[in-house]
Design an enzyme around this catalytic site. Sequence first.
Site, PDB file in Angstrom:
ATOM      1  N   HIS A   1     -91.397 -25.355 -18.496  1.00 21.84           N
ATOM      2  CA  HIS A   1     -91.586 -26.524 -17.636  1.00 21.84           C
ATOM      3  C   HIS A   1     -90.308 -26.949 -16.931  1.00 21.84           C
ATOM      4  O   HIS A   1     -90.351 -27.455 -15.810  1.00 21.84           O
ATOM      5  CB  HIS A   1     -92.199 -27.681 -18.430  1.00 21.84           C
TER       6      HIS A   1
ATOM      7  N   GLU B   1    -107.240 -22.912 -19.168  1.00 20.63           N
ATOM      8  CA  GLU B   1    -105.931 -22.478 -19.675  1.00 20.63           C
ATOM      9  C   GLU B   1    -106.023 -21.775 -21.025  1.00 20.63           C
ATOM     10  O   GLU B   1    -105.011 -21.329 -21.556  1.00 20.63           O
ATOM     11  CB  GLU B   1    -105.001 -23.691 -19.852  1.00 20.63           C
TER      12      GLU B   1
ATOM     13  N   ASP C   1    -100.333 -21.130 -18.951  1.00 18.11           N
ATOM     14  CA  ASP C   1    -100.786 -21.217 -20.338  1.00 18.11           C
ATOM     15  C   ASP C   1    -101.821 -20.147 -20.652  1.00 18.11           C
ATOM     16  O   ASP C   1    -101.832 -19.600 -21.749  1.00 18.11           O
ATOM     17  CB  ASP C   1    -101.368 -22.616 -20.619  1.00 18.11           C
TER      18      ASP C   1
ATOM     19  N   CYS D   1    -103.772 -22.847 -10.178  1.00 19.58           N
ATOM     20  CA  CYS D   1    -102.626 -23.738 -10.023  1.00 19.58           C
ATOM     21  C   CYS D   1    -101.437 -23.307 -10.878  1.00 19.58           C
ATOM     22  O   CYS D   1    -100.418 -23.972 -10.914  1.00 19.58           O
ATOM     23  CB  CYS D   1    -103.008 -25.188 -10.334  1.00 19.58           C
TER      24      CYS D   1
HETATM   25  C1  PEP Z   1    -100.572 -23.779 -16.329  1.00 20.24           C
HETATM   26  O1  PEP Z   1    -100.589 -23.756 -17.560  1.00 20.24           O
HETATM   27  O2  PEP Z   1    -100.731 -22.774 -15.607  1.00 20.24           O
HETATM   28  C2  PEP Z   1    -100.358 -25.056 -15.613  1.00 20.24           C
HETATM   29  C3  PEP Z   1    -100.485 -25.136 -14.310  1.00 20.24           C
HETATM   30  O3  PEP Z   1     -99.966 -26.147 -16.353  1.00 20.24           O
HETATM   31  P1  PEP Z   1     -98.470 -26.298 -16.937  1.00 20.24           P
HETATM   32  O4  PEP Z   1     -97.609 -25.243 -16.300  1.00 20.24           O
HETATM   33  O5  PEP Z   1     -98.012 -27.669 -16.605  1.00 20.24           O
HETATM   34  O6  PEP Z   1     -98.665 -26.087 -18.403  1.00 20.24           O
HETATM   35 MG    MG Z   2    -100.715 -25.609 -18.677  1.00 16.27          MG
END
Ligand code: PEP
Ligand code: MG
Length: 540
Positions: free
Chosen positions: A187, A426, A450, A497
């Site tokens: 992150h 996810e 994820d 996403c």
């Molecule tokens: C993901 O897991 O792809 C996602 C977009 O959420 P994050 O990266 O915030 O876990």
């Molecule tokens: Mg995620």
Amino acid sequence: MEVFKGTATFSGIAIGKILYYSRGEYQIRQSLVSNVKKEIEEFRKASDRASETLQGLYEKTRLLDEQEANSFSAQKKLLESENFQRAIESCISSEKVNAAYAVMTNRDEMTETFRNLEEPVIQKRISDIREISNRLIQILGGASIRINLGEEPVILVTESLSPAEIMEMDNDKLLAVVMHHGSVVSHTSIMARTMEIPTLVDIVADDEWDGMSAIVDGYTGTLYLNPDEEIQKEYKIRLEADKKEKEELLKLKNQKDMTADGKSIGLYANIGNMSDLNNVLFYGAAGIGLLRSEFQYLGRENYPRESELFLAYKKIAETMGDRPTVIRTADLGADKQADYLDIPGETNPVMGNRGIRFCLDRKKMFRAQLRAIYRASAYGNLAMMYPMVSSEKEMDEIEALIREVKENLREKNVPFREIRTGIMIETPAAVMISRELARRVDFLSIGTNDLTQYTLAMDRQNPLLKDKYDDHHPAVLRMIRMVVEAAHAEGRKAGICGEIAADTVLTETFLKMGVDFLSVVPACILPVRKALRETDLSKE
Ligand code: PEP
Ligand code: MG
């Protein structure tokens, strides 16, 4: 000149001076106090609080990790010891300084005195003193999580940064980030990408680099320390070329997101911070496909109030106008922690009480967020989606809460709109039940960061797995296809996403799979738009 090779997590070039940051060690201002007795009282109160926290941490970790628990208990003992207390109190009274400053001085003196002694016991004691001191300094209000970057923009070099730390940083002062820990999809790296900061991970840094000149090459993952003249010349030219290329891309700012054969695609932005809104508008994104709302819960002392959330969402809704904004409800837990959340220690936090599980466990917190989203919905085009869903039972609970929130708003005559809802896919479980999940909402949004981690059973943050964590794995690509087909079979939309959405090597593949939207960091909007516009689906 020395050359170090790491992994680039955001492209770009930076030339500048290094600021070495030791995590968790805060710089405190000295101030003279007139009432020494009162200052000592403050210090004692802070000590009591730190002691209680350490006791709590000991209790919490006792059954999970004995060694870690013992370390908290040792810290508590050290904190309460007469020597430690006396050293700080006498500094306050003899020098008439503020308690936080006295704690910091003691910390630095001890570190310096024992710096060259390598016995593990002494080193452990020094690291305990550092931790206790930093805890005390935070309690005394002498420091915030914000790192002081100084006046001139710098290349920040450090062991690791938390998502909250990078988020708090002054973007204009940050040329690049170089870290030892982290990965392309951690992150912290995602936040740095959103902020458009060239970032390298997997470089073991040295505090002696502080103040040295350096070049960060975010294309090849290279750090040049004290670059020689030739390299400097080369990179100045490349920096210019980089700027030109960006200017060229900027011509696409107002163009449609459409393939060469006329198929429209939703191209949205991923953001984590209100300040990222400017970039969303600047690059002409069609909307926000992922607002990582949990960042509003980090880097602070207490839960954000409903009114604070409402005002933030209202501002986004108003700024975006007709363009949709998808608020991802708080995805807390795992690497997104804050002390006040008081999350009990977990042996495996990534598989732990995180995302929607955490929200459904803390209904008061979740209800406040849902209310804030619905209240703000009256001011624009909002939608929301839920992270880490793995069962229909979770959806039952979410739907019940939403019914309750809406009823309550109706009773009080608070205006709101029926907003679109979505589920993030996810987990492999969510993929397998994606048809059932699709029936419950308007869209599915695939979080491949994820999804890859759980499908391959590989920690997305582990640098040792950097060559193995593969979001192009056929299993992941097949899952994307399955989800898109499931959503379409139920007459719903599906998009991506996760970070892979910005990978232009796959744009055509995604389009052929029938993906309806892609959501990417703002800096990738234009490169993906370019790739979309160059794709012709009518050609085989
Ligand atoms: C993901 O897991 O792809 C996602 C977009 O959420 P994050 O990266 O915030 O876990
Ligand atoms: Mg995620």
